[in-house]
Design an enzyme around this catalytic site. Structure first.
Site, PDB file in Angstrom:
ATOM      1  N   ARG A   1       0.952  -0.956  -0.134  1.00  0.00           N
ATOM      2  CA  ARG A   1      -0.028   0.052  -0.091  1.00  0.00           C
ATOM      3  C   ARG A   1       0.762   1.143  -0.050  1.00  0.00           C
ATOM      4  O   ARG A   1       0.490   2.289  -0.774  1.00  0.00           O
ATOM      5  CB  ARG A   1      -0.968  -0.101   1.133  1.00  0.00           C
ATOM      6  CG  ARG A   1      -1.892   1.121   1.074  1.00  0.00           C
ATOM      7  CD  ARG A   1      -3.198   0.856   2.144  1.00  0.00           C
ATOM      8  NE  ARG A   1      -2.521   0.978   3.574  1.00  0.00           N
ATOM      9  CZ  ARG A   1      -3.252   0.476   4.703  1.00  0.00           C
ATOM     10  NH1 ARG A   1      -4.399   0.347   4.566  1.00  0.00           N
ATOM     11  NH2 ARG A   1      -2.758   0.878   5.792  1.00  0.00           N
TER      12      ARG A   1
ATOM     13  N   LYS B   1      -2.544   6.552   1.425  1.00  0.00           N
ATOM     14  CA  LYS B   1      -2.411   7.124   2.944  1.00  0.00           C
ATOM     15  C   LYS B   1      -1.464   8.018   2.973  1.00  0.00           C
ATOM     16  O   LYS B   1      -0.319   7.983   3.084  1.00  0.00           O
ATOM     17  CB  LYS B   1      -1.805   5.707   3.739  1.00  0.00           C
ATOM     18  CG  LYS B   1      -2.376   5.867   5.012  1.00  0.00           C
ATOM     19  CD  LYS B   1      -2.386   4.472   5.806  1.00  0.00           C
ATOM     20  CE  LYS B   1      -2.449   4.474   7.127  1.00  0.00           C
ATOM     21  NZ  LYS B   1      -4.063   4.667   7.457  1.00  0.00           N
TER      22      LYS B   1
ATOM     23  N   GLU C   1     -16.290   6.371   3.912  1.00  0.00           N
ATOM     24  CA  GLU C   1     -15.774   5.942   5.216  1.00  0.00           C
ATOM     25  C   GLU C   1     -15.484   7.183   6.432  1.00  0.00           C
ATOM     26  O   GLU C   1     -16.182   8.058   6.146  1.00  0.00           O
ATOM     27  CB  GLU C   1     -14.244   5.484   5.039  1.00  0.00           C
ATOM     28  CG  GLU C   1     -13.295   6.391   4.332  1.00  0.00           C
ATOM     29  CD  GLU C   1     -11.879   5.851   4.225  1.00  0.00           C
ATOM     30  OE1 GLU C   1     -11.361   4.953   5.078  1.00  0.00           O
ATOM     31  OE2 GLU C   1     -11.250   6.004   3.277  1.00  0.00           O
TER      32      GLU C   1
HETATM   33  C1  LIG Z   1      -5.133   3.782   7.757  1.00  0.00           C
HETATM   34  C2  LIG Z   1      -6.711   4.025   7.242  1.00  0.00           C
HETATM   35  C3  LIG Z   1      -7.769   3.361   7.396  1.00  0.00           C
HETATM   36  C4  LIG Z   1      -7.548   1.868   8.237  1.00  0.00           C
HETATM   37  O1  LIG Z   1      -6.785   1.002   7.453  1.00  0.00           O
HETATM   38  P1  LIG Z   1      -5.925  -0.319   7.942  1.00  0.00           P
HETATM   39  O2  LIG Z   1      -5.083  -0.890   7.200  1.00  0.00           O
HETATM   40  O3  LIG Z   1      -7.211  -1.167   8.572  1.00  0.00           O
HETATM   41  O4  LIG Z   1      -5.282   0.324   9.245  1.00  0.00           O
HETATM   42  C5  LIG Z   1      -8.943   3.586   7.023  1.00  0.00           C
HETATM   43  N1  LIG Z   1      -9.221   4.764   6.420  1.00  0.00           N
HETATM   44  C6  LIG Z   1      -8.273   5.679   6.225  1.00  0.00           C
HETATM   45  C7  LIG Z   1      -8.418   7.041   5.532  1.00  0.00           C
HETATM   46  C8  LIG Z   1      -6.970   5.275   6.617  1.00  0.00           C
HETATM   47  O5  LIG Z   1      -6.029   6.177   6.512  1.00  0.00           O
END
Ligand SMILES: *Cc1c(COP(=O)(O)O)cnc(C)c1O
Length: 336
Positions: free
Chosen positions: A77, A179, A215
């Site tokens: 990722r 991210k 989300e």
């Molecule tokens: C990091 C993150 C998540 C959760 O991802 P995980 O890999 O399960 O920790 C969900 N939404 C956003 C916007 C994030 O930055």
């Protein structure tokens, strides 16, 4: 260490990993005790937010091994995030090695099995050389530091309340799926405003039509229908949560549930039986209530406990993580 009472805050640990990118390549990387970074006042990260990050945990499994959970997916990722921000990719194998090294070097900060605490790892890359005209930096640092964090649900698992936000967290064809710190910088006004109004988190809608559920600021949704199916939103601007992907796999393969990943309309969520937020920090946080501009959607699971299926999912994934039940091949990486 009083593991049970640790919060989610930064605590400096002895060692962190640093690799520098110069003249078109990453150097060999080192562990260092130095937690300070000296960079140009004009560094790409400071002027134009050229930075991406990851988050994962190291913890003690039931058999006493120190492990991480699916760090290969964090590595992959981070490569995708880096590409979107014109940051040089940090190779997957080197990412995994760096994670192992930081955990091994800070072993005494890995909480014992059963404490609910863990050693949180924060990999990040940022543009370190000066840029004043808008362009990618020439030099970068990849770093991982570790900080011990306490159990997410200290005083029992309590459902939270969300509100439908009037802000968007992602632009159409923007950076919602990667991210990057920039997604969080622009969510700060929204989260402070949510808290000031008595809500725990924001539910963001799709930025194009504002009719579909995306989300929250930092976690993906999982819904449970009244007939026991799992539904999770599909969209190009959602960050692909590793926890959510793992939960959906466990739902199908361990619990025999049906999982649907599809666009989810805001107007249909009042028909769902349960709702949860998934991410590394909590695994699943149950949602009891969603406020849509004064209209309250109260899930049948209520404000006192996790929904029945949400709880099963939570227990299954945490048991896989700690080795209480057999994990799928390659999910658990032992630190030696
Ligand atoms: C990091 C993150 C998540 C959760 O991802 P995980 O890999 O399960 O920790 C969900 N939404 C956003 C916007 C994030 O930055």
């Amino acid at each position: 260490m009083d593991w049970a009472n640790l919060g989610f805050g930064y605590i400096k640990t002895p060692y962190r990993y640093v690799s520098e990118y110069k003249n078109g390549k990453w150097d060999g990387g080192i562990l260092t005790g130095d937690d300070k970074i000296v960079i140009s006042e004009c560094a790409g990260v400071l002027q134009y937010a050229q930075t991406v990050f990851e988050g994962l945990k190291a913890y003690t499994a039931k058999d006493g091994r120190i492990v991480t959970f699916r760090p290969d997916l964090n590595a992959e990722r981070m490569i995708e995030s880096a590409k979107r921000l014109e940051i040089p990719e940090f190779p997957k194998e080197r990412f995994l090695e760096a994670v192992d090294k930081v955990v091994a070097a800070n072993k005494s900060f890995v909480p014992p099995y059963g404490s609910g605490a863990s050693l949180y790892l924060r990999p990040f890359i940022f543009g370190s050389s000066a840029v004043i005209g808008v362009k990618p930096a020439k030099e970068y640092q990849f770093r991982i530091f570790a900080t011990p964090v306490g159990p997410y649900f200290k005083s029992g698992i309590k459902p939270i309340t969300l509100r439908v936000s009037d802000f968007d967290r992602a632009a159409p064809r923007g950076t919602g799926h990667v991210k990057a710190g920039l997604n969080y910088a622009m969510s700060l006004r929204a989260i402070v405003d949510a808290h000031e109004n008595g809500f725990d988190e924001n539910l963001y809608l799709d930025p194009t039509t504002r009719t579909f559920v995306e989300e929250t600021g930092g976690a993906n949704f999982i819904f449970v229908t009244k007939d026991g199916k799992i539904v999770t939103p599909k969209s190009d601007s959602i960050l692909p949560s590793i926890t959510r992907r793992s939960l959906c796999f466990a739902a199908e393969k361990y619990l025999g549930l049906t999982v649907e990943q599809r666009p989810v309309k805001l107007s249909e969520i009042e028909n769902f039986a349960e709702c949860g937020l998934c991410g590394t920090a909590a695994v699943i946080s149950p949602v009891g209530k969603i406020n849509d501009h004064g209209r309250e959607i109260l899930f049948p699971s209520g404000m006192n406990e996790m929904g029945e299926i949400t709880k099963k999912l939570y227990e299954t994934l945490t048991a896989i993580q700690t080795g209480e039940i057999q994990a799928p091949e390659g999910w658990i990486r032992e630190i030696r």
